[in-house]
Design a protein around this motif. Structure first.
Motif, mmCIF file in Angstrom:
data_model
loop_
_atom_site.group_PDB
_atom_site.id
_atom_site.type_symbol
_atom_site.label_atom_id
_atom_site.label_comp_id
_atom_site.label_asym_id
_atom_site.label_seq_id
_atom_site.Cartn_x
_atom_site.Cartn_y
_atom_site.Cartn_z
ATOM 1 N N ALA A 1 0.784 -1.282 -0.030
ATOM 2 C CA ALA A 1 0.342 0.118 -0.370
ATOM 3 C C ALA A 1 1.319 1.254 -0.086
ATOM 4 C CB ALA A 1 -0.722 0.051 1.396
ATOM 5 N N VAL A 2 1.964 1.662 0.529
ATOM 6 C CA VAL A 2 2.726 2.360 0.985
ATOM 7 C C VAL A 2 3.559 2.202 -0.440
ATOM 8 C CG1 VAL A 2 5.324 3.563 2.250
ATOM 9 C CG2 VAL A 2 3.079 1.940 3.654
ATOM 10 N N ASP A 3 3.857 1.379 -1.181
ATOM 11 C CA ASP A 3 4.533 1.901 -2.915
ATOM 12 C C ASP A 3 3.535 2.122 -3.618
ATOM 13 O OD1 ASP A 3 6.702 0.188 -1.517
ATOM 14 O OD2 ASP A 3 6.407 -1.533 -2.638
ATOM 15 N N LYS A 4 2.575 1.653 -3.114
ATOM 16 C CA LYS A 4 2.151 1.992 -3.722
ATOM 17 C C LYS A 4 1.433 3.751 -4.325
ATOM 18 C CE LYS A 4 -3.217 1.567 -6.358
ATOM 19 N NZ LYS A 4 -3.107 2.897 -7.294
ATOM 20 N N ILE A 5 0.674 3.966 -3.181
ATOM 21 C CA ILE A 5 0.807 5.844 -2.493
ATOM 22 C C ILE A 5 2.347 6.731 -2.789
ATOM 23 C CG2 ILE A 5 0.982 7.078 -0.540
ATOM 24 C CD1 ILE A 5 -1.197 4.809 0.767
ATOM 25 N N PHE A 6 3.334 5.696 -2.433
ATOM 26 C CA PHE A 6 4.787 6.547 -3.283
ATOM 27 C C PHE A 6 4.296 6.648 -4.870
ATOM 28 C CE2 PHE A 6 8.875 7.291 -4.553
ATOM 29 C CZ PHE A 6 9.187 8.000 -3.341
ATOM 30 N N LYS A 7 4.218 5.604 -5.750
ATOM 31 C CA LYS A 7 4.177 5.682 -7.391
ATOM 32 C C LYS A 7 3.655 6.544 -7.380
ATOM 33 C CE LYS A 7 4.297 2.453 -10.982
ATOM 34 N NZ LYS A 7 2.754 2.369 -11.677
ATOM 35 N N ASP A 8 1.909 6.360 -6.935
ATOM 36 C CA ASP A 8 0.802 6.583 -7.270
ATOM 37 C C ASP A 8 1.666 8.215 -7.336
ATOM 38 O OD1 ASP A 8 -0.479 5.093 -8.423
ATOM 39 O OD2 ASP A 8 -1.396 5.273 -6.137
ATOM 40 N N LEU A 9 2.042 9.247 -6.177
ATOM 41 C CA LEU A 9 2.490 10.715 -5.271
ATOM 42 C C LEU A 9 3.646 11.104 -6.227
ATOM 43 C CD1 LEU A 9 1.829 10.766 -2.076
ATOM 44 C CD2 LEU A 9 0.409 11.679 -3.814
ATOM 45 N N ASP A 10 4.622 10.400 -7.359
ATOM 46 C CA ASP A 10 5.452 10.467 -6.986
ATOM 47 C C ASP A 10 5.284 10.704 -8.990
ATOM 48 O OD1 ASP A 10 8.096 11.174 -8.345
ATOM 49 O OD2 ASP A 10 8.687 8.760 -8.250
ATOM 50 N N ALA A 11 4.318 12.089 -9.600
ATOM 51 C CA ALA A 11 4.567 12.403 -10.577
ATOM 52 C C ALA A 11 5.668 11.763 -11.600
ATOM 53 C CB ALA A 11 3.720 13.537 -10.925
ATOM 54 N N ASN A 12 7.082 12.715 -11.204
ATOM 55 C CA ASN A 12 7.953 13.379 -12.078
ATOM 56 C C ASN A 12 8.393 11.913 -11.791
ATOM 57 O OD1 ASN A 12 9.104 13.576 -10.178
ATOM 58 N ND2 ASN A 12 9.898 15.556 -10.380
ATOM 59 N N THR A 13 8.681 10.570 -11.451
ATOM 60 C CA THR A 13 9.594 10.212 -11.223
ATOM 61 C C THR A 13 10.558 9.902 -10.641
ATOM 62 O OG1 THR A 13 9.695 9.674 -13.637
ATOM 63 C CG2 THR A 13 7.735 8.752 -12.852
ATOM 64 N N ASP A 14 10.962 10.463 -9.816
ATOM 65 C CA ASP A 14 11.966 10.992 -9.455
ATOM 66 C C ASP A 14 12.865 10.015 -7.918
ATOM 67 O OD1 ASP A 14 10.896 12.257 -7.506
ATOM 68 O OD2 ASP A 14 12.013 14.141 -7.792
ATOM 69 N N GLY A 15 12.004 8.897 -7.289
ATOM 70 C CA GLY A 15 12.115 8.310 -6.987
ATOM 71 C C GLY A 15 11.788 9.111 -4.906
#
Length: 92
Positions: free
Chosen positions: A53-67
């Motif tokens: 769940a945390v991974d999904k939220i993080f991935k969804d929030l990281d719009a510019n995919t900079d990690g």
């Protein structure tokens, strides 16, 4: 300060309370985001130890995919949760 200005200042303070512990002081790492979500939004989101769940939220929030999650991405999360809470309370 007005209530709106106080709320804005608090959002900024909360972001910087967690940012920079593991990396840049202007972004949140995945660990910092998890700590923020648990401590600051746990009553709404639930205190989850679910890494997926945390991974999904993080991935969804990281719009510019900079990690990392920057301030703009964090504010997007807060705005979305606020809109959902507003809709929930209007239905009550």
């Amino acid at each position: 300060m007005s209530e709106t200005q106080q709320a804005m200042a608090m959002l900024i303070r909360v972001f910087h309370k967690y940012s920079g512990k593991e990396g840049q002081k202007t972004t949140l790492s995945k660990g910092e985001l998890k700590e923020l979500l648990t401590n600051e939004l746990g009553d709404i989101l639930g205190k989850s130890n679910d890494k997926t769940a945390v991974d999904k939220i993080f991935k969804d929030l990281d719009a510019n995919t900079d990690g990392t999650v920057d301030f703009q991405e964090y504010i997007t999360l807060v705005a979305c949760i606020t809109m959902l809470c507003n809709e929930f309370f209007q239905e009550q």
